[in-house]
Design an enzyme around this catalytic site. Sequence first.
Site, PDB file in Angstrom:
ATOM      1  N   VAL A 202       1.140   4.860   6.379  1.00 20.49           N
ATOM      2  CA  VAL A 202      -0.333   4.767   6.403  1.00 20.49           C
ATOM      3  C   VAL A 202      -0.825   4.393   5.004  1.00 20.49           C
ATOM      4  CG1 VAL A 202      -2.480   6.082   6.691  1.00 20.49           C
ATOM      5  CG2 VAL A 202      -0.514   6.602   8.160  1.00 20.49           C
ATOM      6  N   HIS A 203      -1.604   3.337   4.891  1.00 20.39           N
ATOM      7  CA  HIS A 203      -2.203   3.044   3.574  1.00 20.39           C
ATOM      8  C   HIS A 203      -3.525   2.290   3.647  1.00 20.39           C
ATOM      9  CE1 HIS A 203      -0.275  -0.896   4.179  1.00 20.39           C
ATOM     10  NE2 HIS A 203      -1.164  -1.361   3.316  1.00 20.39           N
ATOM     11  N   ARG A 204      -3.996   1.964   4.847  1.00 21.09           N
ATOM     12  CA  ARG A 204      -5.242   1.188   4.924  1.00 21.09           C
ATOM     13  C   ARG A 204      -6.440   2.055   4.559  1.00 21.09           C
ATOM     14  NH1 ARG A 204      -4.110  -3.843   4.687  1.00 21.09           N
ATOM     15  NH2 ARG A 204      -2.159  -4.134   5.738  1.00 21.09           N
ATOM     16  N   ARG A 235      -1.356   5.315  -2.582  1.00 24.90           N
ATOM     17  CA  ARG A 235      -2.797   5.432  -2.310  1.00 24.90           C
ATOM     18  C   ARG A 235      -3.064   6.676  -1.449  1.00 24.90           C
ATOM     19  NH1 ARG A 235      -6.417   1.237  -1.674  1.00 24.90           N
ATOM     20  NH2 ARG A 235      -8.371   2.108  -1.076  1.00 24.90           N
ATOM     21  N   ASP A 276      -0.140   1.545   9.999  1.00 25.77           N
ATOM     22  CA  ASP A 276      -1.272   0.629   9.868  1.00 25.77           C
ATOM     23  C   ASP A 276      -0.888  -0.554   8.978  1.00 25.77           C
ATOM     24  OD1 ASP A 276      -1.260   1.739   7.329  1.00 25.77           O
ATOM     25  OD2 ASP A 276      -3.175   2.774   7.538  1.00 25.77           O
TER      26      ASP A 276
END
Length: 355
Positions: A202-204, A235, A276
């Site tokens: 997950v990083h969006r 992030r 994502d």
Amino acid sequence: MKQICTIVGARPQFIKCAPVSREIRKNFSEILIHTGQHYDKNMSETFFQELSIPEPDYNLGSGSANHGEQTAKMLVAIENILIDLKPDIVLIYGDTNSTIAGALAASKLHIPVAHIEAGLRSYNRNMPEEINRIVSDKLSKYLFVPTQTAVNNLAKEGQTDGVYNVGDVMYDSFLFNLSRIDKDKVLSKFQLKSEEFILATVHRPQNTDDPIILRALISTLENLNELILFPIHPRTRNLMRNFNIAVNSENLRLVEPVSYQEMIVLEKHARVIITDSGGVQKEAYFAGVPCIVLRGETEWVELVENGWAKLIGSDFDKLPGLLFEKQTEIHSDSRIFGGGNASHKITEILKSDLL
Ligand code: UD1
Ligand code: UDP
């Protein structure tokens, strides 16, 4: 010898440039600029070492900042180097701030731009990547696209000149590396058994930047009661720390970002992938593993149309139901992404034009 100046800066760009650099260096002199957008060892150096990417000729050390500041730092530094070098072509990849900085600097100096992974659209301008793609495509002379959908997207915008459907360089990378890894070593390093775990990334910003959404996502993953390996993007790690979000379940195993070769073994042996990431969605398909996409739309529409990827956006409640849904019977045949020889095709096109 004609000179190509390649600009990369973020993790997926290192993975994409590895097979291309190998090919173009057979025929051209390549100067490699690393913008420094990603800088942690496990987001940058690891990939150069493992994928035998040549040492960058320049590292701009741009680092993290708001979009304007980060892009501006890169733009100034790239422009100075290009004025000095006067390369025959500037090669850019994908849709990050490093991509748009390279496109802007080169095109204003009248240096032809070649864009690898051109033509993709999510049609969601809230994504910074969508802005980067549109601008980079408009400024490029060579648009090396990975799929027929990308050709169609560009045609809708009136862009048909210089468009080459060469296939996906990430498929080149996947095929090249998968045969070179000891899978047992990787699975035992993470104490996992084939098909007995879920892999998540997950990083969006739409999943990470709002504490309510990020907390809901982590809590849903914890409550799935499945063993989940979650190599965590910096992030996401930083934002979890800022929002005081802790993991309280042994089933959800957060680990540092893994190397590319480790990642593709983990993808190949996961039961399901939840992500994502753009690249990981495609790799799930290359690996023949079902994929649940934590986004409302995707650039890789073929994967949704053929039933491989399921888009759930932020409706995390849908996750438990989808984990055991029977996968559509399609062979994970990657022809929609070309034949795994995109890098060779790109080099041949540049050779026929330049040499
Ligand atoms: C960037 C790209 C995104 C791509 C992703 C791949 C843009 C606008 N976004 O997103 O398209 O999918 O890379 O991973 O270009 N950080 C570290 N160490 C690092 C790098 C980042 O701690 O080595 C942290 C910093 O807190 C930074 C944050 O991650 O502020 C975001 O990094 P940034 O490069 O701005 O965007 P990504 O989310 O990585
Ligand atoms: N990846 C990796 N280690 C990780 C997570 C991802 O090597 O811990 C690889 C993954 O296999 C894919 C690429 O990074 O090739 C995707 O990059 P990312 O998800 O950062 O960006 P995106 O593709 O969404 O732009």
